[in-house]
Design a protein around this motif. Structure first.
Motif, PDB file in Angstrom:
ATOM      1  N   PRO A  69      32.458  -1.835  -5.217  1.00 47.48           N
ATOM      2  CA  PRO A  69      33.149  -2.983  -5.819  1.00 47.48           C
ATOM      3  C   PRO A  69      32.803  -3.117  -7.303  1.00 47.48           C
ATOM      4  O   PRO A  69      31.734  -2.672  -7.736  1.00 47.48           O
ATOM      5  N   VAL A  87      36.793  -0.883  -6.249  1.00 47.84           N
ATOM      6  CA  VAL A  87      37.644  -1.852  -5.537  1.00 47.84           C
ATOM      7  C   VAL A  87      37.222  -3.278  -5.906  1.00 47.84           C
ATOM      8  O   VAL A  87      36.196  -3.486  -6.554  1.00 47.84           O
ATOM      9  N   ASP A  88      38.031  -4.256  -5.453  1.00 44.41           N
ATOM     10  CA  ASP A  88      37.771  -5.629  -5.895  1.00 44.41           C
ATOM     11  C   ASP A  88      36.565  -6.281  -5.206  1.00 44.41           C
ATOM     12  O   ASP A  88      35.727  -6.883  -5.858  1.00 44.41           O
ATOM     13  N   THR A  89      36.462  -6.154  -3.898  1.00 43.37           N
ATOM     14  CA  THR A  89      35.393  -6.894  -3.187  1.00 43.37           C
ATOM     15  C   THR A  89      34.630  -5.999  -2.207  1.00 43.37           C
ATOM     16  O   THR A  89      35.079  -4.903  -1.861  1.00 43.37           O
ATOM     17  N   HIS A  91      34.410  -6.636   0.869  1.00 44.18           N
ATOM     18  CA  HIS A  91      35.214  -6.530   2.095  1.00 44.18           C
ATOM     19  C   HIS A  91      36.229  -5.395   1.993  1.00 44.18           C
ATOM     20  O   HIS A  91      36.409  -4.627   2.945  1.00 44.18           O
ATOM     21  N   THR A  92      36.871  -5.278   0.825  1.00 45.71           N
ATOM     22  CA  THR A  92      37.816  -4.163   0.629  1.00 45.71           C
ATOM     23  C   THR A  92      37.068  -2.849   0.760  1.00 45.71           C
ATOM     24  O   THR A  92      37.531  -1.895   1.387  1.00 45.71           O
ATOM     25  N   ARG A  93      35.890  -2.802   0.135  1.00 41.43           N
ATOM     26  CA  ARG A  93      35.096  -1.568   0.175  1.00 41.43           C
ATOM     27  C   ARG A  93      34.788  -1.138   1.601  1.00 41.43           C
ATOM     28  O   ARG A  93      34.983   0.027   1.976  1.00 41.43           O
ATOM     29  N   ALA A  95      36.224  -1.944   4.467  1.00 41.38           N
ATOM     30  CA  ALA A  95      37.415  -1.531   5.222  1.00 41.38           C
ATOM     31  C   ALA A  95      37.866  -0.142   4.778  1.00 41.38           C
ATOM     32  O   ALA A  95      38.212   0.715   5.595  1.00 41.38           O
ATOM     33  N   MET A  96      37.820   0.095   3.473  1.00 41.36           N
ATOM     34  CA  MET A  96      38.277   1.385   2.943  1.00 41.36           C
ATOM     35  C   MET A  96      37.346   2.526   3.370  1.00 41.36           C
ATOM     36  O   MET A  96      37.804   3.634   3.676  1.00 41.36           O
TER      37      MET A  96
END
Ligand code: AMP
Length: 196
Positions: A69, A87-89, A91-93, A95-96
């Motif tokens: 992030p 990535v932005d957050t 959580h995005t990290r 999941a990705m």
């Protein structure tokens, strides 16, 4: 035999731990991934066990993708990876990292490592993915966590089948072999019923 695991997500400490054994385990796993041509997917930091693992894969000619992030990118990012995805957050990290990988494992680490590997197991329990999950139990580091999970089964908060999602070995080659053979659990989680 063709291998189903071509990209593996490894969660591990952003600290080095107390003994040489933890950094040595990162080197052992890194060498094995490079030798087997398995791409490392990890949190993208250049510090602690994370940094040692990435350095070792790269040193032996392997591929490393970091997913990090923005707020950590400025502070701790590894500068020499094959690819870095910012990535932005968090959580995005997370999941990705799961989306992009064929399996997820943890080396020793702290809170970040615990929540990442347990999230990966939880998501298989919920059938959000069907990818194998494992723990590299270096130096018996995860014994207390494993006992804690056994206790959750005894206390009927978890099905034994779901406890079994997490493959465990102290040997990286053996752990990779267990993940290759592993089939996703068939039994769905039941909600609010006391029949676990
Ligand atoms: P920890 O086990 O608490 O050191 O956290 C490590 C895990 O959480 C890694 O797998 C990372 O994905 C994430 N993480 C925590 N701290 C950092 C950091 N300083 N740099 C990059 N990732 C981190």
């Amino acid at each position: 035999m063709s291998s189903k695991i071509k990209k593996i997500c490894v969660y591990c400490g952003s600290n080095e731990g107390s003994g040489k054994v933890y950094m040595a385990a990162a080197e052992q796993l890194g060498l094995l991934l490079a030798e087997r041509g398995i791409e490392l997917v990890y949190g993208g930091a250049g510090v602690g066990v994370m940094g040692k693992l990435a350095d070792t894969v790269l040193k032996h000619g392997g591929q490393v993708t970091g997913i990090i992030p923005e707020h950590l990118h400025k502070k701790v990012a590894h500068s020499g990876l094959t690819e870095i995805k910012v990535v932005d957050t968090m959580h995005t990290r997370k999941a990705m990292m799961i989306d992009y990988s064929d399996a997820m494992i943890a080396l020793p680490g702290g809170l970040g490592t615990f929540e990442e590997i347990l999230e990966a197991v939880t998501w298989q329990q919920l059938r959000l993915h069907t990818k194998p999950c494992g723990l590299l139990n270096v130096n018996g580091y995860y014994e207390y966590l494993l006992k804690f999970l056994d206790n959750a089964v005894s206390e009927r908060f978890m099905k034994p089948e779901h406890r079994g999602i997490l493959q465990v070995s102290s040997n990286p080659a053996e752990l990779l072999d267990l993940l290759e053979e592993n089939e996703p659990v068939e039994i769905p989680k039941l909600y609010g019923r006391n029949d676990v």
